[in-house]
Design a protein around this motif. Structure first.
Motif, mmCIF file in Angstrom:
data_model
loop_
_atom_site.group_PDB
_atom_site.id
_atom_site.type_symbol
_atom_site.label_atom_id
_atom_site.label_comp_id
_atom_site.label_asym_id
_atom_site.label_seq_id
_atom_site.Cartn_x
_atom_site.Cartn_y
_atom_site.Cartn_z
ATOM 1 N N LEU A 219 -9.695 -6.253 0.367
ATOM 2 C CA LEU A 219 -10.336 -4.941 0.441
ATOM 3 C C LEU A 219 -9.593 -3.890 -0.362
ATOM 4 O O LEU A 219 -10.122 -2.822 -0.625
ATOM 5 C CB LEU A 219 -10.450 -4.481 1.905
ATOM 6 N N GLY A 220 -8.340 -4.165 -0.727
ATOM 7 C CA GLY A 220 -7.561 -3.206 -1.500
ATOM 8 C C GLY A 220 -6.765 -2.272 -0.605
ATOM 9 O O GLY A 220 -6.638 -2.471 0.600
ATOM 10 N N VAL A 221 -6.222 -1.240 -1.212
ATOM 11 C CA VAL A 221 -5.357 -0.296 -0.497
ATOM 12 C C VAL A 221 -6.215 0.702 0.279
ATOM 13 O O VAL A 221 -7.087 1.361 -0.281
ATOM 14 C CB VAL A 221 -4.431 0.442 -1.478
ATOM 15 N N ARG A 222 -5.952 0.780 1.573
ATOM 16 C CA ARG A 222 -6.643 1.700 2.463
ATOM 17 C C ARG A 222 -5.618 2.435 3.322
ATOM 18 O O ARG A 222 -4.489 1.972 3.481
ATOM 19 C CB ARG A 222 -7.621 0.957 3.387
ATOM 20 N N THR A 223 -6.025 3.552 3.888
ATOM 21 C CA THR A 223 -5.211 4.243 4.884
ATOM 22 C C THR A 223 -5.709 3.831 6.255
ATOM 23 O O THR A 223 -6.888 4.004 6.565
ATOM 24 C CB THR A 223 -5.298 5.767 4.719
ATOM 25 N N ILE A 224 -4.828 3.253 7.072
ATOM 26 C CA ILE A 224 -5.227 2.742 8.380
ATOM 27 C C ILE A 224 -4.461 3.474 9.479
ATOM 28 O O ILE A 224 -3.394 4.045 9.246
ATOM 29 C CB ILE A 224 -4.993 1.223 8.483
ATOM 30 N N ASP A 225 -5.004 3.446 10.694
ATOM 31 C CA ASP A 225 -4.340 4.060 11.838
ATOM 32 C C ASP A 225 -3.202 3.168 12.320
ATOM 33 O O ASP A 225 -3.394 1.959 12.514
ATOM 34 C CB ASP A 225 -5.329 4.287 12.982
ATOM 35 N N VAL A 226 -2.043 3.763 12.531
ATOM 36 C CA VAL A 226 -0.897 2.996 13.034
ATOM 37 C C VAL A 226 -1.223 2.391 14.396
ATOM 38 O O VAL A 226 -0.808 1.267 14.715
ATOM 39 C CB VAL A 226 0.350 3.895 13.103
ATOM 40 N N LEU B 49 6.385 5.629 0.262
ATOM 41 C CA LEU B 49 6.751 4.219 0.360
ATOM 42 C C LEU B 49 5.581 3.339 -0.070
ATOM 43 O O LEU B 49 4.424 3.733 0.052
ATOM 44 C CB LEU B 49 7.155 3.880 1.801
ATOM 45 N N PRO B 50 5.859 2.138 -0.557
ATOM 46 C CA PRO B 50 4.773 1.236 -0.951
ATOM 47 C C PRO B 50 3.899 0.886 0.250
ATOM 48 O O PRO B 50 4.367 0.903 1.393
ATOM 49 C CB PRO B 50 5.508 -0.004 -1.471
ATOM 50 N N PRO B 51 2.635 0.568 0.021
ATOM 51 C CA PRO B 51 1.773 0.157 1.140
ATOM 52 C C PRO B 51 2.293 -1.121 1.789
ATOM 53 O O PRO B 51 2.899 -1.967 1.134
ATOM 54 C CB PRO B 51 0.408 -0.091 0.473
ATOM 55 N N ILE B 52 2.056 -1.238 3.075
ATOM 56 C CA ILE B 52 2.335 -2.492 3.751
ATOM 57 C C ILE B 52 1.191 -3.467 3.445
ATOM 58 O O ILE B 52 0.137 -3.064 2.940
ATOM 59 C CB ILE B 52 2.469 -2.289 5.274
ATOM 60 N N GLY C 274 6.043 -5.593 5.655
ATOM 61 C CA GLY C 274 6.200 -4.174 5.926
ATOM 62 C C GLY C 274 6.448 -3.858 7.388
ATOM 63 O O GLY C 274 6.186 -2.738 7.833
ATOM 64 N N HIS C 275 7.003 -4.821 8.147
ATOM 65 C CA HIS C 275 7.252 -4.592 9.568
ATOM 66 C C HIS C 275 8.177 -3.392 9.801
ATOM 67 O O HIS C 275 7.960 -2.592 10.711
ATOM 68 C CB HIS C 275 7.862 -5.846 10.208
ATOM 69 N N ASN C 276 9.220 -3.263 8.967
ATOM 70 C CA ASN C 276 10.158 -2.150 9.139
ATOM 71 C C ASN C 276 9.484 -0.812 8.853
ATOM 72 O O ASN C 276 9.803 0.203 9.490
ATOM 73 C CB ASN C 276 11.373 -2.327 8.232
ATOM 74 N N ARG C 277 8.557 -0.789 7.896
ATOM 75 C CA ARG C 277 7.831 0.450 7.607
ATOM 76 C C ARG C 277 6.909 0.836 8.757
ATOM 77 O O ARG C 277 6.725 2.018 9.058
ATOM 78 C CB ARG C 277 7.043 0.310 6.304
ATOM 79 N N VAL C 278 6.352 -0.159 9.436
ATOM 80 C CA VAL C 278 5.552 0.138 10.633
ATOM 81 C C VAL C 278 6.449 0.690 11.734
ATOM 82 O O VAL C 278 6.077 1.631 12.444
ATOM 83 C CB VAL C 278 4.810 -1.124 11.120
ATOM 84 N N ALA C 279 7.656 0.125 11.873
ATOM 85 C CA ALA C 279 8.607 0.630 12.872
ATOM 86 C C ALA C 279 8.961 2.094 12.597
ATOM 87 O O ALA C 279 8.999 2.921 13.519
ATOM 88 C CB ALA C 279 9.872 -0.229 12.880
ATOM 89 N N ILE C 280 9.189 2.418 11.328
ATOM 90 C CA ILE C 280 9.473 3.812 10.958
ATOM 91 C C ILE C 280 8.312 4.703 11.382
ATOM 92 O O ILE C 280 8.500 5.792 11.937
ATOM 93 C CB ILE C 280 9.697 3.927 9.431
ATOM 94 N N ALA C 281 7.082 4.251 11.113
ATOM 95 C CA ALA C 281 5.895 5.038 11.468
ATOM 96 C C ALA C 281 5.819 5.251 12.982
ATOM 97 O O ALA C 281 5.500 6.352 13.454
ATOM 98 C CB ALA C 281 4.630 4.354 10.959
ATOM 99 N N LEU C 282 6.112 4.218 13.760
ATOM 100 C CA LEU C 282 6.055 4.333 15.212
ATOM 101 C C LEU C 282 7.110 5.305 15.736
ATOM 102 O O LEU C 282 6.817 6.179 16.561
ATOM 103 C CB LEU C 282 6.256 2.954 15.849
ATOM 104 N N TYR C 283 8.342 5.172 15.259
ATOM 105 C CA TYR C 283 9.426 6.023 15.765
ATOM 106 C C TYR C 283 9.285 7.473 15.321
ATOM 107 O O TYR C 283 9.733 8.380 16.010
ATOM 108 C CB TYR C 283 10.778 5.458 15.334
ATOM 109 N N SER C 284 8.660 7.693 14.159
ATOM 110 C CA SER C 284 8.524 9.067 13.656
ATOM 111 C C SER C 284 7.217 9.721 14.092
ATOM 112 O O SER C 284 6.999 10.896 13.812
ATOM 113 C CB SER C 284 8.615 9.064 12.123
ATOM 114 N N GLY C 285 6.345 8.978 14.764
ATOM 115 C CA GLY C 285 5.085 9.554 15.211
ATOM 116 C C GLY C 285 4.038 9.650 14.131
ATOM 117 O O GLY C 285 3.099 10.440 14.236
ATOM 118 N N GLN C 286 4.172 8.864 13.086
ATOM 119 C CA GLN C 286 3.226 8.873 11.972
ATOM 120 C C GLN C 286 1.889 8.304 12.451
ATOM 121 O O GLN C 286 1.832 7.241 13.060
ATOM 122 C CB GLN C 286 3.800 8.029 10.835
ATOM 123 N N ALA C 287 0.802 9.011 12.158
ATOM 124 C CA ALA C 287 -0.514 8.605 12.663
ATOM 125 C C ALA C 287 -1.176 7.547 11.796
ATOM 126 O O ALA C 287 -1.941 6.721 12.291
ATOM 127 C CB ALA C 287 -1.429 9.818 12.787
#
Length: 215
Positions: free
Chosen positions: A71-78, A124-127, A141-154
């Motif tokens: 599907l390509g690069v998309r913005t998804i909800d964490v 950061l590059p897409p996961i 990109g597991h670590n990038r998801v962890a960053i998103a969770l800890y920082s409250g990134q939507a």
């Protein structure tokens, strides 16, 4: 006289009920605000780290029989990222970080660099994820998801592969080739800029030395 007393008691009961509702609303709003505070969020996500990270093929065994479709690069909800699509899920908690026995010095150094890049708001590059119905499962990109969770990134950028049920039509069209090429050019430019700005970190960097780094 009795009617007046009954009426007064009814008014008092209505007032008390209204007051209780108002207090409940204030308490609820306060709780929501508290839950959004960084400290409360970090504690909540750390608790998730005690739960093994779900593995796609354990949760959905039929995923192996589905047809992958780019599907390509998309913005998804964490919040819609459900787990991992690669083996070794038992080595990570549901905060997407490795469990403590699996945190090598090399991982610690990479985590430090990732935290610093996030603090500087570096792009950061897409996961990489697979989509199974309405949930996403991380390939890379597991670590990038962890960053998103800890920082409250939507939301987070992700290169999405849809796992298509052969008995149902595709849910959405793939990204056009021209759009993918343009996204790739922009991504490479952003990554090159961030790489040139990123300071070096000692290979024995320990995230435990930073109180803001989740442990």
């Amino acid at each position: 006289m009795t009617e007046r007393v009954a009426s007064a008691l009814g008014d008092a009961a209505d007032y008390v009920e209204s007051a209780v509702s108002a207090v409940g609303a204030v308490v609820g709003a306060t709780a929501r605000r508290f839950d959004e505070r960084p400290g409360a969020r970090v504690r909540r996500v750390r608790r998730l780290g005690r739960i093994p990270l779900p593995y796609l093929h354990d949760v959905h065994p039929d995923a192996r029989r589905r047809t992958p479709r780019e599907l390509g690069v998309r913005t998804i909800d964490v919040a819609e990222i459900a787990g991992t699509a690669v083996g070794g899920g038992q080595q990570r908690g549901s905060d997407f970080l490795p469990l403590k026995p699996f945190r090598s010095l090399n991982w610690m150094a990479r985590w430090q660099r990732l935290r610093q890049a996030s603090d500087r708001l570096t792009v950061l590059p897409p996961i990489d994820v697979m989509r199974y119905d309405d949930s996403f499962w991380v390939v890379d990109g597991h670590n990038r998801v962890a960053i998103a969770l800890y920082s409250g990134q939507a939301a987070i950028d992700a290169d999405v592969v849809d796992l298509v049920d052969p008995n149902r039509p595709p849910s959405e069209p793939p990204e056009s080739f021209a759009s993918l090429v343009e996204d790739s050019r922009e991504l490479r430019a952003a990554v090159n800029r961030s790489a040139s700005d990123e300071p070096s970190v000692a290979p024995d960097g320990d995230p435990a030395a930073n109180p803001d780094v989740p442990r």
